[in-house]
Design an enzyme around this catalytic site. Structure first.
Site, PDB file in Angstrom:
ATOM      1  CG  HIS A 113      -2.084   0.915   1.068  1.00 53.05           C
ATOM      2  ND1 HIS A 113      -2.019   2.250   1.355  1.00 53.05           N
ATOM      3  CD2 HIS A 113      -3.338   0.670   0.609  1.00 53.05           C
ATOM      4  CE1 HIS A 113      -3.186   2.803   1.093  1.00 53.05           C
ATOM      5  NE2 HIS A 113      -4.003   1.863   0.627  1.00 53.05           N
ATOM      6  CG  ASP A 164      -8.382  -4.636  -2.736  1.00 51.01           C
ATOM      7  OD1 ASP A 164      -9.591  -4.449  -2.584  1.00 51.01           O
ATOM      8  OD2 ASP A 164      -7.611  -3.767  -3.163  1.00 51.01           O
TER       9      ASP A 164
END
Ligand code: CMC
Length: 431
Positions: free
Chosen positions: A308, A366
Site C-alpha cells: 500500500h 483487497d
C-alpha cells in the site's frame, strides 16, 4: 489547519525564500509552496504525489506506520463493529455521529431515492451482456447527469445535497442491475423495508419466481464490507473525483470519473485480481513459486492484495476482513474453503519473508474481501463494483468538502518538460 511560527528556508540562486509550515491535527507538518513559483520561478516535482498534500481535509486520517484509519476521528475497527453503513455515511458526510432523529431522517431520505429513472432500464439494454459491470457502471453513473437535471448545479448547496443522497441511494441499484443484466435475469426493484446491505443482496440474488430471505449474518458481513471501503482520504480515485470536480463539472460525471479510476488493478480492481491470483495458485504447495515470482524484478507479477502507498503496517481493514472471512465461511459451512487456506498460508509466508519485511508489504483491504464476496455468491467481476458503491460516500463527502471550500480552484498541475524545444515543421517528402 494552523500556520505555525515555523517555516522552512529555501536557498536558490543566491536568494532565500521562507516557506510557511502548517501543522495538521495529526500527521507530519506540511510545507506551503503555493507562492513558490510566483516568488522563485520554480516548480516542485513529485510524480505520484508521494510528498504532496493536494488539499486540506477533515474527513479521514490514516497513520500508515501504525496501521490506523480514522473517520472523523473514529477508528475503523470501532465503526465496523459498532456502527452500520448508513450511520458511517452520515458521519463522513456531516462530520458527527447522528442523533437517533437525524439518522432516521437520513435513512428515510436515502431509502426514498433507491429507484432509478425507469428510462434508465433502456439505457442498460444498450450494453453487451458480457460487458464488465464496471464498464456498465461508469457509463450509467455518467448518464445520471442526463436524467437528474435538478441536481446538477454545484453552486447550489441544496442541489449538492440531493445529488449526494441520490448517488448513495442509487449506486447499489445500478450495481445490482449491471449484475442482473450480465447474467440475463430481470432487474429487481429495491425493497425499502430492507436495510441498505440487505436490499443490495435482495436486488442481486432474488428472482421474481421465488421468495428470497436475506440471511442477517450475510447482510451484516455485506454492511461491514461497505463500511470498510467507505473512504480512504486522498487515494487515486478520490483525487480523480476532486480533480474532475475542480472544474465545477456535475457530480454524476465526477463520480463516473472516480469509478473509472477505481477500476484499475493497482487500485479497486485488486480485489478481483487477488481472488484470481489465489485461484491460480490453487494449493499451498505452489505458494513458494508465486512468492519467488513476486520478488523477481524481471517478472511483472505482484502479489495482489499486498502493499500500500500509505500503510507500512497491516491495513486495519484487512484485520477486520480476515475475521469476517472466518465467520462468513463458517456460516456457509465452507470453513475449509481451499482459497482461504491458500490466503492464510500466503499471508504467513509473505509476512516472514525478508523481501516483504524490508519493503513493508502487508495485506491490504483487497486480500480477504474477495474470499467473502465469492462465498456470498458474487462473481469476481462484481467485486470492484461493490467497492465502487461503498466508496461513493467517500467520493461524495470529499467532493462536498471541496466545493464548500472557499480556497477551491481548478486543479492544474505543472510539469517537468523534457521534450524537444521549438523546431521548424518538416514537409512530409523531406522526412
Ligand atoms: N508484490 C511484490 N512487490 C511489491 C508489491 C507487491 N504487491 N507491492 C510493492 N512491491 C514492491 C515494488 O516492486 C517496489 O520494489 P522496488 O523498491 O524494489 O522497486 C516496492 O515494493 C515499492 O512499490 P511501489 O510500486 O513503488 O509502491 P507504491 O506505493 O507506488 O504502490 C501499490 C502501492 C498498492 C500500487 C502496490 O503495493 C501494488 O501494486 N500492490 C498490488 C496491488 C494491490 O493490492 N492494490 C490494492 C491497494 S489497497 C486498495 C486500493 O487502493 O484500492
Amino acid at each position: 489547519m494552523t500556520e505555525t511560527q515555523k517555516s522552512a528556508t529555501l536557498s536558490l540562486n543566491g536568494e532565500t525564500y521562507e516557506l510557511p509550515i502548517f501543522s495538521p491535527t495529526a500527521g507530519p507538518d506540511v510545507l506551503d509552496i503555493r507562492k513558490l513559483y510566483a516568488q522563485a520561478g520554480v516548480f516542485t516535482y513529485d510524480p505520484g504525489f508521494t510528498s504532496t498534500a493536494s488539499c486540506d481535509s477533515t474527513i479521514t486520517y490514516i497513520d500508515g506506520g501504525k496501521g490506523e484509519l480514522l473517520h472523523r476521528g473514529y477508528p475503523i475497527d470501532q465503526l465496523a463493529s459498532k456502527s452500520h453503513y448508513l450511520e458511517v455515511c452520515y458521519l463522513l458526510l456531516y462530520g458527527e455521529l447522528p442523533t437517533a432523529a437525524q439518522l432516521e431522517d437520513f435513512e428515510t431520505r436515502v431509502t426514498r431515492h433507491t429507484m432509478v429513472h425507469e428510462q434508465m432500464h433502456n439505457f442498460f439494454r444498450g450494453f453487451r451482456r458480457d460487458a464488465h459491470p464496471m464498464a456498465t457502471l461508469v457509463g450509467v453513473v455518467g448518464a445520471m447527469s442526463a436524467f437528474y437535471h435538478d441536481s446538477l448545479d454545484v453552486t447550489d448547496p441544496w442541489q449538492r445535497e440531493v445529488a449526494a443522497v441520490r448517488l448513495i441511494a442509487k449506486l447499489p441499484t445500478i450495481a445490482a442491475m449491471a449484475y442482473k443484466y450480465s447474467i440475463g435475469q430481470p432487474f429487481v426493484y429495491p425493497k425499502n423495508d430492507l436495510d441498505y446491505a440487505a436490499n443490495f443482496l435482495h436486488m442481486c440474488f432474488s428472482v421474481p419466481s421465488e421468495e428470497y430471505h436475506v440471511n442477517p449474518i450475510l447482510s451484516r458481513a455485506m454492511d461491514r464490507i461497505f463500511i470498510l471501503h467507505a473512504d480512504h482520504e486522498q487515494n487515486a480515485s478520490t483525487s480523480t473525483v476532486r480533480l474532475a470536480s475542480s472544474s465545477s463539472a456535475n457530480p454524476f460525471a465526477c463520480i463516473a470519473a472516480g469509478i473509472a479510476c477505481l477500476w484499475g488493478p493497482a487500485h479497486g480492481g485488486a480485489n478481483q485480481a487477488c481472488l484470481e491470483m489465489l485461484k491460480e495458485i490453487g494449493s499451498v504447495d505452489r505458494i513458494p513459486e508465486f512468492i519467488a515470482r513476486a520478488k523477481d524484478k524481471n517478472d511483472p507479477f505482484r502479489l495482489m492484495g499486498f502493499g500500500h502507498r500509505v500503510y507500512k503496517n497491516t491495513d486495519p481493514r484487512a484485520k477486520v476482513l480476515k475475521q469476517s472471512a472466518d465467520e462468513v465461511l463458517e456460516l456457509l459451512g465452507v470453513e475449509d474453503n481451499p482459497l482461504l487456506q491458500v490466503a492464510k498460508e500466503l499471508e504467513q509466508t509473505a509476512l516472514n519473508d525478508p523481501y516483504f519485511i524490508e519493503k513493508k508489504l502487508f495485506p491490504n483491504v483487497d486480500f480477504y474481501s474477495g474470499i467473502i464476496l465469492e462465498a456470498m455468491g458474487f462473481p469476481t467481476s462484481m467485486f470492484t463494483p461493490i467497492f465502487a458503491l461503498s466508496r461513493t460516500v467517500g467520493w461524495i463527502s470529499q467532493w462536498k468538502e471541496m466545493i464548500a471550500d472557499p480556497q477551491n480552484k481548478i486543479g492544474r498541475p505543472r510539469q517537468l518538460y523534457l521534450g524537444e524545444t521549438m523546431r521548424d515543421y518538416t514537409d512530409i517528402e523531406k522526412r
